[in-house]
Enzyme design. Structure first.
Site, short mmCIF file in Angstrom:
data_model
loop_
_atom_site.label_atom_id
_atom_site.label_comp_id
_atom_site.label_asym_id
_atom_site.label_seq_id
_atom_site.Cartn_x
_atom_site.Cartn_y
_atom_site.Cartn_z
N HIS A 105 -7.08 -4.30 10.45
CA HIS A 105 -6.84 -4.16 9.00
C HIS A 105 -5.60 -4.94 8.55
O HIS A 105 -4.69 -5.18 9.34
CB HIS A 105 -6.78 -2.68 8.57
CG HIS A 105 -5.56 -1.92 8.98
ND1 HIS A 105 -5.57 -0.56 9.17
CD2 HIS A 105 -4.28 -2.29 9.23
CE1 HIS A 105 -4.36 -0.14 9.50
NE2 HIS A 105 -3.56 -1.18 9.55
N ASN A 136 -7.04 -2.26 14.55
CA ASN A 136 -8.46 -2.42 14.21
C ASN A 136 -8.69 -3.63 13.31
O ASN A 136 -9.77 -3.80 12.75
CB ASN A 136 -9.00 -1.15 13.55
CG ASN A 136 -8.34 -0.85 12.20
OD1 ASN A 136 -7.42 -1.57 11.79
ND2 ASN A 136 -8.78 0.18 11.52
N GLU A 150 -9.54 -1.50 5.58
CA GLU A 150 -10.09 -1.15 6.89
C GLU A 150 -11.34 -1.98 7.17
O GLU A 150 -11.92 -2.58 6.26
CB GLU A 150 -10.44 0.35 6.91
CG GLU A 150 -9.24 1.27 6.64
CD GLU A 150 -8.24 1.34 7.79
OE1 GLU A 150 -8.21 0.43 8.65
OE2 GLU A 150 -7.46 2.32 7.83
N ASP A 161 0.81 -1.21 0.00
CA ASP A 161 0.00 0.00 0.00
C ASP A 161 0.85 1.27 0.00
O ASP A 161 2.07 1.21 0.21
CB ASP A 161 -0.96 0.00 1.20
CG ASP A 161 -0.29 -0.49 2.50
OD1 ASP A 161 0.95 -0.51 2.56
OD2 ASP A 161 -1.01 -0.85 3.43
C1 F6R Z 1 1.60 -1.48 6.14
C2 F6R Z 1 0.27 -2.04 6.25
C3 F6R Z 1 -0.49 -2.07 7.53
C4 F6R Z 1 0.37 -2.43 8.75
C5 F6R Z 1 -0.47 -2.35 10.02
C6 F6R Z 1 0.36 -2.63 11.25
O1 F6R Z 1 2.09 -1.58 4.82
O2 F6R Z 1 -0.23 -2.47 5.27
O3 F6R Z 1 -1.55 -2.98 7.43
O4 F6R Z 1 0.91 -3.70 8.58
O5 F6R Z 1 -1.03 -1.08 10.14
O6 F6R Z 1 1.25 -1.59 11.42
P1 F6R Z 1 2.39 -1.65 12.53
O7 F6R Z 1 3.28 -2.76 12.14
O8 F6R Z 1 3.07 -0.31 12.44
O9 F6R Z 1 1.71 -1.87 13.82
#
Ligand code: F6R
Length: 263
Positions: free
Chosen positions: A138, A136, A143, A67
């Site tokens: 995702h 959350n 989301e 992303d």
């Molecule tokens: C990042 C992504 C997100 C993260 C998620 C966890 O490319 O796609 O889904 O993997 O937000 O983020 P962290 O590892 O910072 O807790």
């Protein structure tokens, strides 16, 4: 689903690096799906170490990131392009031409998303997708409420994500949208490796692994994948109900001779 509850965040990174390393040894031109964020940083540090000390080569590896924030370019300090360059690409022998990320500054994000899907397909699909989990639930920027069959597209970020990723910055307008691989795109990868560390992830991890398959927890879609490995530290695993079973599986695994594939 193969669930590993390891003693520390470092052990999680080492296990994930073992999985990536084995794939790259077996298939030097492996196609890896990568994530940004805090969780995979220790994995990337371990891969850099192996590249320098253990001769794990990325010379023929190709990568596809999950992303990117919409509205910011590859050199923007908050961009995932920049994060990947800083945390991995600039430190290993990968060919920058083989590192693919969605362009957040594309003038036509819908076409950008479509072209990314086509590129993944044309290259033969992703062999191994690394995933983190948002608090959350995702995965990528899918989301809660995202279609479990979604493809790469533009998504509005949830308030919780905006808060967690601390995008507020006095010098630029905060991105509130992103382009992300869809859940269907992620599930097309041949194998998934899902990483979670820390107590803040415990609730989302339990919902993803043991809750109902539901759009309210996009990570629950990994339950549909036939080759998903989930690697957790004890804090992230704290809310799981089947821990006893995962431990039994671990004991059983140790009794087995080495096999050519997963059991
Ligand atoms: C990042 C992504 C997100 C993260 C998620 C966890 O490319 O796609 O889904 O993997 O937000 O983020 P962290 O590892 O910072 O807790």
């Amino acid at each position: 689903m193969d669930v590993w509850i390891l003693e520390s965040a470092h052990a999680v990174a080492v296990k994930a690096a073992d999985i990536c390393g084995e794939l790259i040894q077996r298939k030097p031109d492996a196609r890896l799906g990568l994530a940004t964020g805090a969780t995979p940083q220790a994995l990337y540090a371990e891969l850099i170490r192996r590249n320098r000390q253990d001769h794990l080569s990325f010379a023929h590896v190709e990568t596809f990131n999950l992303d990117e924030y919409l509205g910011i370019g590859p050199d923007h300090p908050q961009s995932f392009h920049r994060a990947m360059r800083d945390s991995l690409f600039a430190e290993v022998d990968i060919d920058p031409a083989n590192t693919h990320l969605l362009r957040g500054d594309s003038s036509d994000p819908v076409a950008e998303a479509r072209a990314y899907e086509a590129l993944i397909k044309r290259r033969g699909g992703i062999d191994l997708q690394i995933l983190g989990i948002g608090r959350n639930g995702h995965i990528g920027f899918n989301e809660p409420g995202s279609s479990l069959g979604s493809r790469t597209r533009v998504k509005t970020l949830a308030r919780a994500t905006l808060r967690d990723n601390q995008l507020g910055h006095p010098d630029f307008e905060e991105p509130i949208m992103a382009i992300t691989m869809g859940i269907g795109t992620i599930l097309d990868a041949r194998a998934l490796v899902v990483l979670a560390t820390g107590a803040a992830k415990a609730e989302a991890v339990a919902a993803a692994l043991e809750g109902p398959l539901a759009a309210i927890c996009p990570a629950s879609a990994i339950q549909l994948h036939p080759d998903a490995t989930v690697v957790l530290d004890p804090e992230a695993a704290a809310d799981l109900r089947l821990t006893d079973y995962y431990e039994l599986v671990d004991q059983a695994r140790r009794r087995l001779p080495r096999t050519s594939g997963r059991i």
